[in-house]
Design a protein around this motif. Structure first.
Motif, PDB file in Angstrom:
ATOM      1  N   ARG A  26      26.497  16.569   2.212  1.00 10.82           N
ATOM      2  CA  ARG A  26      25.406  17.117   1.379  1.00 10.82           C
ATOM      3  C   ARG A  26      25.946  16.858  -0.008  1.00 10.82           C
ATOM      4  O   ARG A  26      24.899  16.659  -0.920  1.00 10.82           O
ATOM      5  N   ASP A  27      27.154  17.479  -0.348  1.00 11.63           N
ATOM      6  CA  ASP A  27      27.508  17.762  -1.894  1.00 11.63           C
ATOM      7  C   ASP A  27      27.678  16.489  -2.326  1.00 11.63           C
ATOM      8  O   ASP A  27      27.230  16.216  -3.590  1.00 11.63           O
ATOM      9  N   ILE A  28      28.195  15.415  -1.842  1.00  4.09           N
ATOM     10  CA  ILE A  28      28.264  13.938  -2.210  1.00  4.09           C
ATOM     11  C   ILE A  28      26.898  13.430  -2.628  1.00  4.09           C
ATOM     12  O   ILE A  28      27.011  12.802  -3.501  1.00  4.09           O
ATOM     13  N   ILE A  29      26.162  13.602  -1.516  1.00  3.41           N
ATOM     14  CA  ILE A  29      24.807  12.828  -1.783  1.00  3.41           C
ATOM     15  C   ILE A  29      24.106  13.448  -3.153  1.00  3.41           C
ATOM     16  O   ILE A  29      23.380  12.811  -3.793  1.00  3.41           O
ATOM     17  N   ALA A  30      24.320  15.005  -2.988  1.00  3.10           N
ATOM     18  CA  ALA A  30      23.513  15.711  -4.201  1.00  3.10           C
ATOM     19  C   ALA A  30      24.054  14.982  -5.553  1.00  3.10           C
ATOM     20  O   ALA A  30      23.294  14.777  -6.587  1.00  3.10           O
ATOM     21  N   HIS A  31      25.362  14.639  -5.484  1.00  2.00           N
ATOM     22  CA  HIS A  31      26.140  14.295  -6.731  1.00  2.00           C
ATOM     23  C   HIS A  31      25.381  12.618  -7.257  1.00  2.00           C
ATOM     24  O   HIS A  31      25.368  12.459  -8.366  1.00  2.00           O
ATOM     25  N   VAL A  32      25.020  11.909  -6.338  1.00  2.00           N
ATOM     26  CA  VAL A  32      24.406  10.619  -6.684  1.00  2.00           C
ATOM     27  C   VAL A  32      22.975  10.705  -6.922  1.00  2.00           C
ATOM     28  O   VAL A  32      22.382   9.612  -7.393  1.00  2.00           O
ATOM     29  N   LEU A  33      22.234  11.697  -6.414  1.00  2.44           N
ATOM     30  CA  LEU A  33      20.802  11.611  -6.667  1.00  2.44           C
ATOM     31  C   LEU A  33      20.206  11.420  -7.981  1.00  2.44           C
ATOM     32  O   LEU A  33      19.296  10.880  -8.331  1.00  2.44           O
ATOM     33  N   PRO A  34      20.979  12.201  -9.130  1.00  3.42           N
ATOM     34  CA  PRO A  34      20.405  11.868 -10.627  1.00  3.42           C
ATOM     35  C   PRO A  34      20.589  10.276 -10.847  1.00  3.42           C
ATOM     36  O   PRO A  34      19.693   9.949 -11.673  1.00  3.42           O
ATOM     37  N   THR A  35      21.563   9.869 -10.520  1.00  2.62           N
ATOM     38  CA  THR A  35      21.745   8.052 -10.831  1.00  2.62           C
ATOM     39  C   THR A  35      20.342   7.436  -9.984  1.00  2.62           C
ATOM     40  O   THR A  35      19.662   6.564 -10.880  1.00  2.62           O
ATOM     41  N   PHE A  36      20.315   7.767  -8.974  1.00  4.06           N
ATOM     42  CA  PHE A  36      18.877   7.257  -8.245  1.00  4.06           C
ATOM     43  C   PHE A  36      17.899   7.358  -9.251  1.00  4.06           C
ATOM     44  O   PHE A  36      17.020   6.560  -9.332  1.00  4.06           O
ATOM     45  N   LEU A  37      17.474   8.820  -9.303  1.00  2.00           N
ATOM     46  CA  LEU A  37      16.305   8.788 -10.017  1.00  2.00           C
ATOM     47  C   LEU A  37      16.152   8.460 -11.533  1.00  2.00           C
ATOM     48  O   LEU A  37      15.183   7.876 -11.703  1.00  2.00           O
ATOM     49  N   ALA A  38      17.281   8.277 -12.218  1.00  2.27           N
ATOM     50  CA  ALA A  38      17.439   7.583 -13.451  1.00  2.27           C
ATOM     51  C   ALA A  38      16.788   6.222 -13.527  1.00  2.27           C
ATOM     52  O   ALA A  38      16.243   5.625 -14.305  1.00  2.27           O
ATOM     53  N   HIS A  39      17.299   5.652 -12.292  1.00  3.22           N
ATOM     54  CA  HIS A  39      17.029   3.936 -12.068  1.00  3.22           C
ATOM     55  C   HIS A  39      15.530   4.078 -11.501  1.00  3.22           C
ATOM     56  O   HIS A  39      14.672   3.090 -11.902  1.00  3.22           O
ATOM     57  N   TYR A  40      15.065   4.879 -10.819  1.00  3.56           N
ATOM     58  CA  TYR A  40      13.964   4.853 -10.141  1.00  3.56           C
ATOM     59  C   TYR A  40      12.601   5.046 -11.196  1.00  3.56           C
ATOM     60  O   TYR A  40      11.706   4.464 -10.853  1.00  3.56           O
ATOM     61  N   LEU A  41      12.885   6.065 -11.680  1.00  7.42           N
ATOM     62  CA  LEU A  41      11.685   6.479 -12.702  1.00  7.42           C
ATOM     63  C   LEU A  41      11.729   5.900 -13.975  1.00  7.42           C
ATOM     64  O   LEU A  41      10.632   6.143 -14.919  1.00  7.42           O
ATOM     65  N   THR A  42      12.361   4.727 -14.334  1.00 13.80           N
ATOM     66  CA  THR A  42      12.466   4.080 -15.523  1.00 13.80           C
ATOM     67  C   THR A  42      11.050   3.169 -15.662  1.00 13.80           C
ATOM     68  O   THR A  42      10.536   2.683 -14.521  1.00 13.80           O
ATOM     69  N   ASN A  43      10.613   2.949 -16.847  1.00 12.08           N
ATOM     70  CA  ASN A  43       9.649   1.874 -17.210  1.00 12.08           C
ATOM     71  C   ASN A  43      10.037   0.610 -17.460  1.00 12.08           C
ATOM     72  O   ASN A  43       9.374  -0.203 -18.042  1.00 12.08           O
ATOM     73  N   ASP A  44      11.238   0.455 -17.503  1.00  9.73           N
ATOM     74  CA  ASP A  44      12.017  -0.860 -18.043  1.00  9.73           C
ATOM     75  C   ASP A  44      11.528  -2.120 -17.541  1.00  9.73           C
ATOM     76  O   ASP A  44      10.905  -3.162 -18.408  1.00  9.73           O
TER      77      ASP A  44
END
Length: 315
Positions: free
Chosen positions: A223-241
């Motif tokens: 769970r803690d490992i997955i928590a660590h990678v979630l911000p990277t996912f959101l940073a790429h997912y929410l972009t409008n590039d």
């Protein structure tokens, strides 16, 4: 993995899935729009409104083509892949048979949605005579999932993929709902979106329940490992590039003067949608994180503290 509390979507799918209950929709040749103005900032800019309004329909048609293309990529290359591997028991995380059956209904629905989208693409080309420009080969999720999975150990990459798809399936419903309610858009297209929304509500429930089932069985370390990678996912997912790149490509195909083209580019370049707590998708993501059980894990709440509304964080 204890599936005692898992509620199948199978009966609901049998009764209500659009592939079983909806006729083919035919694009109307009327004065309504093929794509909402509110979803295409290029046509709302001052320069475009003052000097390029004759290109509005071209831009909206090309934006519709991109939307169709995005749907096909999302449904057939990403969601279909994860759901199919779960259904065929080829996923790193083994799920009970009831979950696997439900996953196959997702495969059927998503491939059908892609089929309907391509049908509308063909109809639109035939009606307008406008051929699609080169369409993007990726969507935001195409980048977000590999970027997050690359940060996870191999045994957790499928789990990260599962959570990423679940987040996307819980945010697409909001996007589709806004499209379906826009009265300026052709009735058949709003109907297509309403059909899509009808299925996606069930899909969002399925993915949320599946993630909850996984999360309850996951170790604290995983769970803690997955928590660590979630911000990277959101940073790429929410972009409008990708949207911005497409709009800049569209500008190059407008028959306007060089000075007008430059002014249009500058207006698009100036558009900025920062990934903050005010991002329009954050509310849906927070709701998913809560209902799936992730947000009750302190490491998740901490890792995503820059994104989550204060009311959505774990105590």
């Amino acid at each position: 993995m204890n599936s005692a509390g898992y509620r199948s979507i199978a009966d609901d799918w049998e009764r209500r899935a659009t592939i079983r209950t909806r006729p083919r929709r035919v694009l109307e040749n009327d004065e309504n729009l093929i794509y909402p103005l509110s979803r295409q900032p290029l046509v709302l800019g001052a320069t475009f409104l003052d000097h390029c309004s004759q290109w509005r329909d071209f831009v909206l048609v090309q934006s519709f083509y991109k939307f169709i293309n995005d749907v096909v990529i999302f449904e057939t290359e990403i969601v279909d892949d994860v759901a199919r591997r779960i259904a065929k028991n080829r996923f790193a995380v083994p799920f009970p048979l009831a979950c696997r059956y439900d996953a196959m209904t997702i495969v059927v629905d998503e491939d059908y949605h892609a089929l309907v989208a391509l049908d509308f693409l063909q109809q639109a080309v035939a009606m307008t005579g406008i051929q699609p420009l080169d369409l993007p080969a990726q969507i935001e999720l195409s980048r977000a999932l590999p970027a997050a999975q690359a940060l996870a150990p191999s045994h957790l990459r499928d789990a990260v993929g599962l959570i990423g798809v679940a987040i996307a399936e819980n945010t697409v419903t909001h996007d589709v709902a806004a499209f379906a309610k826009d009265d300026s858009v052709k009735s058949s297209i709003r109907g297509m979106m309403a059909d899509h929304l009808f299925d996606e509500g069930r899909h969002a429930q399925f993915w949320t329940r599946l993630v909850r089932l996984y999360w309850e069985a996951a170790s604290p370390e995983d769970r803690d490992i997955i928590a660590h990678v979630l911000p990277t996912f959101l940073a790429h997912y929410l972009t409008n590039d990708l949207q911005k790149s497409f709009d800049l490509q569209l500008i190059e195909h407008l028959n306007v003067s060089a000075s007008l083209r430059q002014a249009l580019r500058e207006e698009i370049d100036a558009l900025d949608f920062p990934i903050t707590r005010q991002h329009p998708m954050i509310g849906n993501i927070t709701s998913f994180l809560h209902h799936s059980g992730l947000l009750q894990t302190p490491s998740v709440a901490h890792a995503l503290s820059d994104y989550l509304p204060l009311a959505g964080r774990a105590a």
